[in-house]
Design a protein around this motif. Structure first.
Motif, mmCIF file in Angstrom:
data_model
loop_
_atom_site.group_PDB
_atom_site.id
_atom_site.type_symbol
_atom_site.label_atom_id
_atom_site.label_comp_id
_atom_site.label_asym_id
_atom_site.label_seq_id
_atom_site.Cartn_x
_atom_site.Cartn_y
_atom_site.Cartn_z
ATOM 1 N N VAL A 152 -6.360 56.710 -17.130
ATOM 2 C CA VAL A 152 -6.770 55.889 -15.991
ATOM 3 C C VAL A 152 -5.522 55.586 -15.170
ATOM 4 N N PHE A 153 -5.607 55.818 -13.861
ATOM 5 C CA PHE A 153 -4.502 55.574 -12.942
ATOM 6 C C PHE A 153 -4.896 54.415 -12.022
ATOM 7 N N VAL A 154 -4.091 53.370 -11.985
ATOM 8 C CA VAL A 154 -4.338 52.237 -11.095
ATOM 9 C C VAL A 154 -3.238 52.219 -10.036
ATOM 10 N N SER A 155 -3.597 52.580 -8.804
ATOM 11 C CA SER A 155 -2.637 52.515 -7.700
ATOM 12 C C SER A 155 -2.402 51.057 -7.347
ATOM 13 N N HIS A 156 -1.166 50.756 -6.932
ATOM 14 C CA HIS A 156 -0.815 49.359 -6.735
ATOM 15 C C HIS A 156 -0.072 49.195 -5.424
ATOM 16 N N GLN A 157 -0.538 48.231 -4.637
ATOM 17 C CA GLN A 157 0.013 48.034 -3.305
ATOM 18 C C GLN A 157 1.520 47.804 -3.317
ATOM 19 N N TRP A 158 2.026 47.119 -4.341
ATOM 20 C CA TRP A 158 3.440 46.776 -4.335
ATOM 21 C C TRP A 158 4.194 47.274 -5.569
ATOM 22 N N ASP A 159 3.550 48.042 -6.430
ATOM 23 C CA ASP A 159 4.204 48.310 -7.704
ATOM 24 C C ASP A 159 3.858 49.673 -8.283
ATOM 25 N N GLY A 160 3.795 50.702 -7.450
ATOM 26 C CA GLY A 160 3.630 52.053 -7.946
ATOM 27 C C GLY A 160 2.249 52.318 -8.519
ATOM 28 N N VAL A 161 2.208 53.137 -9.570
ATOM 29 C CA VAL A 161 0.964 53.518 -10.232
ATOM 30 C C VAL A 161 1.081 53.175 -11.713
ATOM 31 N N TYR A 162 0.062 52.498 -12.245
ATOM 32 C CA TYR A 162 0.011 52.207 -13.667
ATOM 33 C C TYR A 162 -0.845 53.276 -14.344
ATOM 34 N N VAL A 163 -0.278 53.934 -15.345
ATOM 35 C CA VAL A 163 -0.959 55.010 -16.053
ATOM 36 C C VAL A 163 -1.321 54.519 -17.450
ATOM 37 N N PHE A 164 -2.629 54.549 -17.773
ATOM 38 C CA PHE A 164 -3.116 54.050 -19.059
ATOM 39 C C PHE A 164 -3.759 55.170 -19.875
ATOM 40 N N ASP A 165 -3.491 55.155 -21.159
ATOM 41 C CA ASP A 165 -4.208 55.991 -22.118
ATOM 42 C C ASP A 165 -5.421 55.195 -22.604
ATOM 43 N N VAL A 166 -6.626 55.755 -22.423
ATOM 44 C CA VAL A 166 -7.838 55.056 -22.846
ATOM 45 C C VAL A 166 -8.557 55.852 -23.934
ATOM 46 N N SER A 167 -7.772 56.535 -24.781
ATOM 47 C CA SER A 167 -8.372 57.223 -25.929
ATOM 48 C C SER A 167 -9.146 56.228 -26.779
ATOM 49 N N ASP A 168 -8.605 55.021 -26.920
ATOM 50 C CA ASP A 168 -9.344 53.891 -27.467
ATOM 51 C C ASP A 168 -9.806 53.084 -26.261
ATOM 52 N N ILE B 86 15.312 49.795 -2.942
ATOM 53 C CA ILE B 86 16.487 49.398 -3.720
ATOM 54 C C ILE B 86 16.727 47.897 -3.637
ATOM 55 N N ASP B 87 16.474 47.299 -2.472
ATOM 56 C CA ASP B 87 16.769 45.878 -2.292
ATOM 57 C C ASP B 87 15.797 44.980 -3.055
ATOM 58 N N THR B 88 14.523 45.335 -3.054
ATOM 59 C CA THR B 88 13.515 44.467 -3.667
ATOM 60 C C THR B 88 13.068 44.933 -5.040
ATOM 61 N N GLY B 89 13.266 46.223 -5.324
ATOM 62 C CA GLY B 89 12.752 46.773 -6.574
ATOM 63 C C GLY B 89 11.270 47.044 -6.532
ATOM 64 N N TRP B 90 10.637 46.908 -5.355
ATOM 65 C CA TRP B 90 9.202 47.141 -5.226
ATOM 66 C C TRP B 90 8.947 48.533 -4.650
ATOM 67 N N ALA B 91 7.857 49.144 -5.097
ATOM 68 C CA ALA B 91 7.434 50.425 -4.539
ATOM 69 C C ALA B 91 6.376 50.143 -3.471
ATOM 70 N N TRP B 92 6.777 50.223 -2.238
ATOM 71 C CA TRP B 92 5.893 49.795 -1.157
ATOM 72 C C TRP B 92 4.686 50.712 -0.997
ATOM 73 N N ARG B 93 3.517 50.099 -0.818
ATOM 74 C CA ARG B 93 2.284 50.746 -0.378
ATOM 75 C C ARG B 93 1.922 52.001 -1.176
ATOM 76 N N THR B 94 1.656 51.829 -2.442
ATOM 77 C CA THR B 94 1.069 52.908 -3.214
ATOM 78 C C THR B 94 -0.437 52.708 -3.182
ATOM 79 N N THR B 95 -1.119 53.462 -2.321
ATOM 80 C CA THR B 95 -2.515 53.162 -2.014
ATOM 81 C C THR B 95 -3.516 54.073 -2.708
ATOM 82 N N ASP B 96 -3.093 55.247 -3.165
ATOM 83 C CA ASP B 96 -4.045 56.164 -3.775
ATOM 84 C C ASP B 96 -3.294 57.137 -4.665
ATOM 85 N N ALA B 97 -4.005 57.640 -5.682
ATOM 86 C CA ALA B 97 -3.445 58.660 -6.575
ATOM 87 C C ALA B 97 -4.522 59.686 -6.871
#
Length: 334
Positions: A84-100, A116-127
């Motif tokens: 499962v991939f959860v795109s995130h407006q301010w924080d990249g993409v979260y990748v989850f294993d859902v075997s369980d 680099i200044d904020t450490g945030w990944a701006w505008r990750t809207t879709d994967a």
């Protein structure tokens, strides 16, 4: 192209619903007997809820996983790889294993275009995911090798603001060796991804309006346009996309799901529309979810709050992530 209008329709049935925490439900994906619903809000709380849908009349929240602060945007699932991939407006993409299924395990958090200044990944809207590579939309269009999902490796990117680049991207649909990518300045870009390490923009199509969702079937893209409604684009020749039919919705179309020749569209503050797209040159409105009789635009019903922001279809059922809950609908035409 012609601009159709909503015709007579039948009313979808609601099988069940379940409350989901958080201010807004932003995306939903289904694998087997489980729905994965992302949520977030202005209070910086957010997460991914796991809902057991084995009994559609009595869906039950059975699991939870944390995601980054503020706003998840869309959910992408891979049943084959239990990801499962959860795109995130301010924080990249979260990748989850859902075997369980009820205990999602975070494998990684690739963060496209890290500031680099904020450490945030701006505008990750879709994967989008093709079984090996993940393609992300946001400030840049980026491609990641997911051979080891716990250690994604970026292999290519197309930046914004430079010659030969594209504007901030919003949506991605993969079709064979091509990625169809929408941006924020009114264009759909056709990108050759035959070699994921060397993507190339082949052509771009001007698009008045703003898209919040796209689907693909046969030789056609179906774009949900906030200003114009549902629009069909013939992409039988990927280098020469041609607009076909357009049909307006009551309310802004902000989410969609496709099941064969049936396209389902979530319209903000209105409901879920069903369309027959077997003839993309003549899209036909067939059904609608009516929640509160007589409310909403045109007196045709309204889903409580904003949304639905996320839609999915599985086993003949429609899953609508609305502001307060997840609703399971059954199309009256099926």
């Amino acid at each position: 192209p012609a601009i159709g209008v909503l015709a007579a329709f039948c009313e979808m049935e609601e099988d069940g619903r379940v409350s989901i925490p958080g201010e807004f439900k932003t995306g939903v994906g289904v694998i087997g007997n489980y729905a994965y619903v992302s949520w977030g809000g202005n209070d910086y709380n957010q997460g991914l809820e796991v809902v057991d849908i084995s009994d559609p009349a009595n869906p039950t929240v059975v699991g939870h996983a944390e995601t980054g602060a503020y706003w998840p945007t869309r959910v992408t699932v891979s049943e084959a790889d239990n990801l499962v991939f959860v795109s995130h407006q301010w924080d990249g993409v979260y990748v989850f294993d859902v075997s369980d299924p009820i205990h999602p395990v975070q494998l990684s958090n690739p963060r496209p275009h890290l500031d680099i200044d904020t450490g945030w990944a701006w505008r990750t809207t879709d994967a989008a995911y093709d079984g090996r590579y993940m393609y992300t939309a946001g400030v840049w269009f980026e491609i990641w090798d997911m051979l080891d999902p716990s250690n994604p490796v970026q292999v290519a990117e197309i930046p914004t603001g430079d010659a030969g680049s594209i504007a901030n991207t919003e949506l991605i649909r993969l079709v064979g060796d091509f990625a169809y990518v929408s941006d924020l300045v009114g264009q759909i870009h056709v990108i050759d991804i035959a070699d994921p390490a060397a993507p190339e923009i082949m052509t771009s199509m001007d698009w008045p309006g703003k898209m919040w969702s796209m689907q693909y079937s046969g030789d056609h893209l179906f774009a949900m346009d906030l200003e114009f409604g549902v629009r069909a684009v013939d992409v039988s020749n990927p280098l020469m996309p041609i607009r076909r039919d357009t049909i307006r919705t009551s309310g802004e179309p902000i989410s969609s799901a496709l099941d064969g020749n049936r396209l389902y569209v979530g319209a903000n503050l209105t409901g879920v529309f069903g369309f027959d797209v077997s003839d993309p040159g003549d899209i036909v409105h067939t059904s609608l979810s009516v929640v509160d009789e007589g409310a909403g635009a045109g007196g045709i019903g309204i889903i409580e709050g904003d949304g639905p922001f996320g839609l999915a279809v599985s086993n003949g059922l429609i899953f609508a992530a609305t502001k307060p809950d997840l609703r399971i609908l059954r199309d009256c035409e099926l």
